[in-house]
Design a protein around this motif. Structure first.
Motif, PDB file in Angstrom:
ATOM      1  N   ALA A  87      62.094  70.599  54.572  1.00 30.19           N
ATOM      2  CA  ALA A  87      63.010  69.547  54.106  1.00 30.19           C
ATOM      3  C   ALA A  87      64.024  69.162  55.187  1.00 30.19           C
ATOM      4  O   ALA A  87      64.532  68.026  55.192  1.00 30.19           O
ATOM      5  CB  ALA A  87      63.732  70.013  52.853  1.00 30.19           C
ATOM      6  N   PHE A  88      64.329  70.081  56.113  1.00 29.07           N
ATOM      7  CA  PHE A  88      65.282  69.775  57.175  1.00 29.07           C
ATOM      8  C   PHE A  88      64.731  68.740  58.162  1.00 29.07           C
ATOM      9  O   PHE A  88      65.486  68.148  58.926  1.00 29.07           O
ATOM     10  CB  PHE A  88      65.653  71.050  57.939  1.00 29.07           C
ATOM     11  CG  PHE A  88      66.524  71.991  57.165  1.00 29.07           C
ATOM     12  CD1 PHE A  88      67.902  71.824  57.123  1.00 29.07           C
ATOM     13  CD2 PHE A  88      65.973  73.043  56.447  1.00 29.07           C
ATOM     14  CE1 PHE A  88      68.710  72.686  56.405  1.00 29.07           C
ATOM     15  CE2 PHE A  88      66.761  73.912  55.729  1.00 29.07           C
ATOM     16  CZ  PHE A  88      68.139  73.744  55.698  1.00 29.07           C
ATOM     17  N   PHE A  89      63.423  68.555  58.156  1.00 32.25           N
ATOM     18  CA  PHE A  89      62.806  67.696  59.155  1.00 32.25           C
ATOM     19  C   PHE A  89      62.171  66.450  58.550  1.00 32.25           C
ATOM     20  O   PHE A  89      61.443  65.723  59.227  1.00 32.25           O
ATOM     21  CB  PHE A  89      61.761  68.499  59.939  1.00 32.25           C
ATOM     22  CG  PHE A  89      62.339  69.706  60.611  1.00 32.25           C
ATOM     23  CD1 PHE A  89      63.023  69.589  61.806  1.00 32.25           C
ATOM     24  CD2 PHE A  89      62.242  70.958  60.024  1.00 32.25           C
ATOM     25  CE1 PHE A  89      63.586  70.697  62.421  1.00 32.25           C
ATOM     26  CE2 PHE A  89      62.793  72.073  60.621  1.00 32.25           C
ATOM     27  CZ  PHE A  89      63.474  71.946  61.826  1.00 32.25           C
ATOM     28  N   ALA A  90      62.448  66.200  57.278  1.00 28.92           N
ATOM     29  CA  ALA A  90      61.906  65.006  56.623  1.00 28.92           C
ATOM     30  C   ALA A  90      62.426  63.747  57.318  1.00 28.92           C
ATOM     31  O   ALA A  90      63.598  63.647  57.678  1.00 28.92           O
ATOM     32  CB  ALA A  90      62.307  64.997  55.150  1.00 28.92           C
ATOM     33  N   LYS A  91      61.520  62.801  57.525  1.00 29.22           N
ATOM     34  CA  LYS A  91      61.866  61.576  58.233  1.00 29.22           C
ATOM     35  C   LYS A  91      61.984  60.408  57.266  1.00 29.22           C
ATOM     36  O   LYS A  91      61.266  60.347  56.270  1.00 29.22           O
ATOM     37  CB  LYS A  91      60.791  61.256  59.278  1.00 29.22           C
ATOM     38  CG  LYS A  91      60.627  62.332  60.342  1.00 29.22           C
ATOM     39  CD  LYS A  91      59.503  61.975  61.290  1.00 29.22           C
ATOM     40  CE  LYS A  91      59.300  63.050  62.350  1.00 29.22           C
ATOM     41  NZ  LYS A  91      58.166  62.723  63.256  1.00 29.22           N
ATOM     42  N   ASP A  92      62.880  59.468  57.589  1.00 33.69           N
ATOM     43  CA  ASP A  92      62.996  58.250  56.796  1.00 33.69           C
ATOM     44  C   ASP A  92      61.800  57.351  57.065  1.00 33.69           C
ATOM     45  O   ASP A  92      61.319  57.243  58.203  1.00 33.69           O
ATOM     46  CB  ASP A  92      64.282  57.500  57.140  1.00 33.69           C
ATOM     47  CG  ASP A  92      65.530  58.252  56.690  1.00 33.69           C
ATOM     48  OD1 ASP A  92      65.440  58.982  55.699  1.00 33.69           O
ATOM     49  OD2 ASP A  92      66.578  58.105  57.357  1.00 33.69           O
ATOM     50  N   GLU A  93      61.334  56.683  56.019  1.00 37.25           N
ATOM     51  CA  GLU A  93      60.205  55.773  56.193  1.00 37.25           C
ATOM     52  C   GLU A  93      60.621  54.517  56.952  1.00 37.25           C
ATOM     53  O   GLU A  93      59.862  53.958  57.741  1.00 37.25           O
ATOM     54  CB  GLU A  93      59.631  55.401  54.819  1.00 37.25           C
ATOM     55  CG  GLU A  93      58.278  54.766  54.893  1.00 37.25           C
ATOM     56  CD  GLU A  93      57.229  55.681  55.512  1.00 37.25           C
ATOM     57  OE1 GLU A  93      56.471  55.193  56.357  1.00 37.25           O
ATOM     58  OE2 GLU A  93      57.190  56.883  55.165  1.00 37.25           O
ATOM     59  N   GLU A 157      54.896  55.591  61.950  1.00 40.65           N
ATOM     60  CA  GLU A 157      54.368  56.283  63.123  1.00 40.65           C
ATOM     61  C   GLU A 157      52.843  56.332  63.185  1.00 40.65           C
ATOM     62  O   GLU A 157      52.274  56.994  64.056  1.00 40.65           O
ATOM     63  CB  GLU A 157      54.949  57.703  63.234  1.00 40.65           C
ATOM     64  CG  GLU A 157      56.452  57.694  63.406  1.00 40.65           C
ATOM     65  CD  GLU A 157      57.078  59.076  63.416  1.00 40.65           C
ATOM     66  OE1 GLU A 157      56.337  60.062  63.235  1.00 40.65           O
ATOM     67  OE2 GLU A 157      58.304  59.168  63.592  1.00 40.65           O
ATOM     68  N   SER A 158      52.168  55.645  62.281  1.00 39.14           N
ATOM     69  CA  SER A 158      50.711  55.594  62.360  1.00 39.14           C
ATOM     70  C   SER A 158      50.295  54.816  63.600  1.00 39.14           C
ATOM     71  O   SER A 158      50.974  53.884  64.034  1.00 39.14           O
ATOM     72  CB  SER A 158      50.127  54.923  61.112  1.00 39.14           C
ATOM     73  OG  SER A 158      50.427  55.667  59.948  1.00 39.14           O
ATOM     74  N   SER A 174      50.298  58.145  54.054  1.00 34.71           N
ATOM     75  CA  SER A 174      51.146  58.684  52.985  1.00 34.71           C
ATOM     76  C   SER A 174      51.162  60.208  53.059  1.00 34.71           C
ATOM     77  O   SER A 174      50.337  60.820  53.745  1.00 34.71           O
ATOM     78  CB  SER A 174      50.646  58.222  51.623  1.00 34.71           C
ATOM     79  OG  SER A 174      49.274  58.559  51.447  1.00 34.71           O
ATOM     80  N   ASP A 175      52.093  60.830  52.357  1.00 36.94           N
ATOM     81  CA  ASP A 175      52.195  62.291  52.367  1.00 36.94           C
ATOM     82  C   ASP A 175      50.914  62.938  51.878  1.00 36.94           C
ATOM     83  O   ASP A 175      50.276  62.473  50.924  1.00 36.94           O
ATOM     84  CB  ASP A 175      53.331  62.754  51.451  1.00 36.94           C
ATOM     85  CG  ASP A 175      54.676  62.749  52.146  1.00 36.94           C
ATOM     86  OD1 ASP A 175      54.729  62.359  53.326  1.00 36.94           O
ATOM     87  OD2 ASP A 175      55.667  63.136  51.513  1.00 36.94           O
TER      88      ASP A 175
END
Length: 323
Positions: A87-93, A157-158, A174-175
């Motif tokens: 969760a500390f490294f989750a990126k904004d879309e 980032e795709s 997607s996740d």
């Protein structure tokens, strides 16, 4: 953030011989000294000796396998601790309003039709066509000569190569479906911070879902053709010129060699490799690694000739019983 602070915030109180600023979470084989990995299965312990990871989440019973250069973090459930740390490294879309934005670059002779949404810092090559309803998130790269059909969504980032066709309703990046489970049976989300890479000359049918990696990448290699309604899980690698027929489902970290063919509704378990030029008949359920230049079918999976003989015998038995 310092490793000690991160651990404290998720309820892990442990002393560290070496504390450091954590750059990311990463797999053992590619992690650096400022990254954290985890092991929750003993079969991966042998990978520790060659790893450069700074720290590893590990069970107490496996502590003797940790080399001196790696900081061990003893936890009851490494998979759960990893999920919490992710969760500390989750990126904004999409870019935060306060972050400096970068203009999108669009190549010559590229057509962007009405009702297309483009994020920030996107690069689109020449001679492309983006049809109505397409959504492109931040930091996406699209090569030359691509066609993106209506209502395709390409997450952050795709990377899309040259001459790629992506048909209507498909979702790229997607996740993945990744969760850890605590002692109460609650599901803790694993943030997927990797990406999807699609190489040149790939065609992807309608209503596909190709999940981004936990870390690293999900990759569709050159020349592969994917039918409608196919699901490709996180961290899968699809070899060159592979054919995936409608409703194929690949669990996370499935890898294939080149020119693999999978018939309709065939599927794999996770962490399985299918060798070059191997064929899986429709509805084949792959639960083990498969060698190259072979043909398989059925559930449980058998070599195709054996499966066909088994099926004929079974029909005869049923017919005989009903007489």
């Amino acid at each position: 953030m310092k490793l000690s602070k991160m651990l404290q915030s998720i309820g892990i109180d442990t002393s560290l011989d070496r504390d450091f600023e954590v750059k990311a979470l990463a797999p053992l084989e590619s992690a650096s000294e400022n990254e954290v990995s985890y092991i929750d299965q003993s079969k991966y312990l042998e990978n520790l000796k060659d790893s450069k990871t700074g720290a590893v989440l590990i069970k107490e019973k496996d502590i003797k396998s940790v080399p001196a250069h790696i900081q061990p973090i003893i936890v009851p459930d490494p998979h759960l601790a990893f999920a919490k740390l992710s969760a500390f490294f989750a990126k904004d879309e999409f870019a935060h309003p306060l972050i400096e934005k970068h203009k999108t670059q669009i190549g010559e002779n590229t057509t962007i039709m009405p009702n297309v949404f483009l994020g920030e810092n996107i690069k689109i090559g020449k001679n492309c066509l983006l049809m109505p309803g397409v959504v492109i998130s931040d930091n996406v790269i699209i090569g030359d000569g691509c066609k993106i059909f209506p209502n395709v969504v390409i997450y952050r980032e795709s990377q899309i190569g040259n001459n790629v066709f992506i048909h209507a309703g498909t979702v790229i990046g997607s996740d993945g479906f990744g969760y850890a489970h605590n002692e109460k049976g609650e599901h803790i989300k694993i943030e997927h911070n990797g990406k999807v890479v699609i190489e040149d000359d790939v065609e992807i049918g309608a209503n596909n879902t190709i999940d981004r990696a936990v870390f690293g990448e999900t990759r569709i290699k050159k020349g592969s053709k994917i039918d409608n309604l196919v699901q490709i899980g996180h961290n899968c690698i699809i070899g060159e010129h592979t054919l995936l027929v409608s409703q194929v489902g690949l669990a996370g970290s499935t890898t294939t060699g080149r020119n693999v063919v999978m018939g309709g509704q065939a599927g794999t378990g996770g962490h399985i490799h299918i060798g070059d030029f191997t064929q899986i008949a429709g509805r084949g359920a792959v639960g083990k690694n498969l060698p190259p230049n072979t043909k398989w079918g059925g559930h449980p999976l058998m070599e195709l000739d054996e499966w066909m003989k088994f099926f004929v015998t079974l029909r005869r038995m049923v017919k005989k019983k009903s007489e």
